[in-house]
Design a protein around this motif. Structure first.
Motif, PDB file in Angstrom:
ATOM      1  N   ILE A 132      40.361  46.995 100.707  1.00  0.00           N
ATOM      2  CA  ILE A 132      39.908  48.331 100.312  1.00  0.00           C
ATOM      3  C   ILE A 132      38.785  48.716 101.269  1.00  0.00           C
ATOM      4  O   ILE A 132      37.836  47.954 101.444  1.00  0.00           O
ATOM      5  CB  ILE A 132      39.388  48.351  98.863  1.00  0.00           C
ATOM      6  N   TYR A 133      38.895  49.863 101.896  1.00  0.00           N
ATOM      7  CA  TYR A 133      37.869  50.256 102.859  1.00  0.00           C
ATOM      8  C   TYR A 133      37.492  51.720 102.667  1.00  0.00           C
ATOM      9  O   TYR A 133      38.192  52.497 102.016  1.00  0.00           O
ATOM     10  CB  TYR A 133      38.350  50.028 104.296  1.00  0.00           C
ATOM     11  N   LEU A 134      36.365  52.065 103.236  1.00  0.00           N
ATOM     12  CA  LEU A 134      35.934  53.457 103.321  1.00  0.00           C
ATOM     13  C   LEU A 134      35.152  53.621 104.612  1.00  0.00           C
ATOM     14  O   LEU A 134      34.833  52.636 105.302  1.00  0.00           O
ATOM     15  CB  LEU A 134      35.117  53.877 102.098  1.00  0.00           C
ATOM     16  N   GLU A 135      34.862  54.848 104.970  1.00  0.00           N
ATOM     17  CA  GLU A 135      34.097  55.134 106.188  1.00  0.00           C
ATOM     18  C   GLU A 135      32.946  56.059 105.844  1.00  0.00           C
ATOM     19  O   GLU A 135      33.080  56.946 104.993  1.00  0.00           O
ATOM     20  CB  GLU A 135      35.007  55.732 107.256  1.00  0.00           C
ATOM     21  N   VAL A 136      31.813  55.833 106.513  1.00  0.00           N
ATOM     22  CA  VAL A 136      30.598  56.559 106.177  1.00  0.00           C
ATOM     23  C   VAL A 136      29.780  56.779 107.444  1.00  0.00           C
ATOM     24  O   VAL A 136      29.814  55.963 108.372  1.00  0.00           O
ATOM     25  CB  VAL A 136      29.781  55.760 105.124  1.00  0.00           C
ATOM     26  N   ASP A 137      29.072  57.894 107.487  1.00  0.00           N
ATOM     27  CA  ASP A 137      28.131  58.161 108.572  1.00  0.00           C
ATOM     28  C   ASP A 137      27.085  57.037 108.576  1.00  0.00           C
ATOM     29  O   ASP A 137      26.409  56.809 107.564  1.00  0.00           O
ATOM     30  CB  ASP A 137      27.458  59.515 108.327  1.00  0.00           C
ATOM     31  N   PRO A 138      26.932  56.313 109.680  1.00  0.00           N
ATOM     32  CA  PRO A 138      25.971  55.197 109.702  1.00  0.00           C
ATOM     33  C   PRO A 138      24.527  55.619 109.501  1.00  0.00           C
ATOM     34  O   PRO A 138      23.663  54.767 109.239  1.00  0.00           O
ATOM     35  CB  PRO A 138      26.184  54.561 111.078  1.00  0.00           C
ATOM     36  N   ASP A 139      24.244  56.924 109.604  1.00  0.00           N
ATOM     37  CA  ASP A 139      22.886  57.413 109.366  1.00  0.00           C
ATOM     38  C   ASP A 139      22.682  57.899 107.930  1.00  0.00           C
ATOM     39  O   ASP A 139      21.585  58.364 107.587  1.00  0.00           O
ATOM     40  CB  ASP A 139      22.554  58.545 110.340  1.00  0.00           C
ATOM     41  N   ASN A 140      23.720  57.808 107.108  1.00  0.00           N
ATOM     42  CA  ASN A 140      23.630  58.269 105.720  1.00  0.00           C
ATOM     43  C   ASN A 140      23.098  57.120 104.859  1.00  0.00           C
ATOM     44  O   ASN A 140      23.849  56.380 104.232  1.00  0.00           O
ATOM     45  CB  ASN A 140      25.008  58.730 105.231  1.00  0.00           C
ATOM     46  N   THR A 141      21.788  56.978 104.845  1.00  0.00           N
ATOM     47  CA  THR A 141      21.162  55.834 104.183  1.00  0.00           C
ATOM     48  C   THR A 141      21.472  55.751 102.688  1.00  0.00           C
ATOM     49  O   THR A 141      21.790  54.658 102.185  1.00  0.00           O
ATOM     50  CB  THR A 141      19.638  55.865 104.410  1.00  0.00           C
ATOM     51  N   PRO A 142      21.420  56.849 101.927  1.00  0.00           N
ATOM     52  CA  PRO A 142      21.735  56.739 100.492  1.00  0.00           C
ATOM     53  C   PRO A 142      23.157  56.241 100.245  1.00  0.00           C
ATOM     54  O   PRO A 142      23.381  55.408  99.350  1.00  0.00           O
ATOM     55  CB  PRO A 142      21.537  58.165  99.971  1.00  0.00           C
ATOM     56  N   ALA A 143      24.117  56.744 101.022  1.00  0.00           N
ATOM     57  CA  ALA A 143      25.507  56.311 100.839  1.00  0.00           C
ATOM     58  C   ALA A 143      25.666  54.844 101.220  1.00  0.00           C
ATOM     59  O   ALA A 143      26.352  54.078 100.526  1.00  0.00           O
ATOM     60  CB  ALA A 143      26.446  57.183 101.674  1.00  0.00           C
TER      61      ALA A 143
END
Length: 267
Positions: A234-245
């Protein structure tokens, strides 16, 4: 250099050989969906040469996302040129080439071709040993329907003037779960299943409920559903600068796999 839309079994074997060889030799990740070679109903274009390969997806007809795979700079540049030529011949307005941040040679080859880095996404995978099922709460998930299109458009902050969500593809609606609180839509997530590998996309909570734990509850409920199906991953992708996420996903058991940089290739 061959450009192929319908792959033969021999083509698939050749592509798997090239990808496996490069992945092992370069210690890198490639943004290739599980089962991408067998997805005959999906808009993939395959560019293949003796020692290299590029997968170009056209989920948006005006844009290509391309993943070049090769072990040497000359072949990488040739693949980028082939993608650019294909885009020009098929009225594509935008080409994004994707590279694992640790693959310095591919990144340099893209820069050599005149590409400019635009943004990045960190891919994270769930470590099921670190995931703890959340306590039952007030947030509920249900499958989206066509009646949810206006809410989907609103949550995505769509620029389409009528706000109806009519432009949203039927397959994206079918892949979406709506998050409800007391019967009211407060968020949504999309999940795609590719041979038991689940990708979570489009996770958005309404601004008025953020920071109250409802996003954690919605994601936790989805993960409970997915882990019960004994997934490959199971994976997801996130902005590496989005600290809360990043904090949320890490606390729920996701671990970083790689960071993909997206380069805009000049046409």
């Amino acid at each position: 250099m061959r450009i192929i839309e319908r792959l033969s079994e021999q083509d698939k074997q050749d592509i798997r050989r090239v990808v496996a060889h490069c992945q092992a030799a370069r210690h890198t990740q490639y943004k290739l969906d599980a089962g991408w070679l067998d997805a005959a109903d999906q808009p993939y274009v395959h560019i293949l040469c003796e020692e290299g390969y590029a997968c170009a997806s056209r989920f948006d007809p005006s844009e290509i996302e391309a993943t070049p795979v090769a072990n040497d700079s000359a072949t990488l540049r040739a693949l980028c040129a082939a993608v650019r030529n294909y885009a020009r011949e098929h009225d594509v307005r935008r080409v994004l080439c994707i590279a694992d941040r640790q693959d310095a040679e591919l990144s340099q080859a893209l820069l050599d071709c005149g590409a400019e880095r635009e943004f990045a996404e960190m891919r994270m995978e769930l470590d099921e040993h670190k995931f703890a099922s959340p306590a039952s709460g007030a947030v509920r998930l249900r499958p989206a329907t066509d009646a949810d299109r206006p809410d989907l458009a609103r949550l995505d902050g769509d620029a389409f003037a009528d706000g109806s969500g009519a432009h949203i593809a039927p397959e994206d609606v079918a892949a979406t779960k709506m998050a409800l609180l007391d019967g009211k839509t407060i968020g949504k997530l999309r999940v795609y299943d590719s041979e038991g590998t689940f990708g979570i996309y489009g996770f958005v909570m309404d601004a008025c409920v953020r920071g109250k734990g409802y996003g954690r509850a919605a994601l936790g409920q989805l993960l409970c559903e997915l882990t019960a199906r004994h997934p490959r991953s199971i994976y997801l992708e996130v902005d590496p600068d989005n600290t809360p996420a990043l904090h949320l996903y890490t606390s729920m058991g996701f671990v970083p796999l790689c960071t993909f940089d997206y380069y805009a290739l000049a046409l």
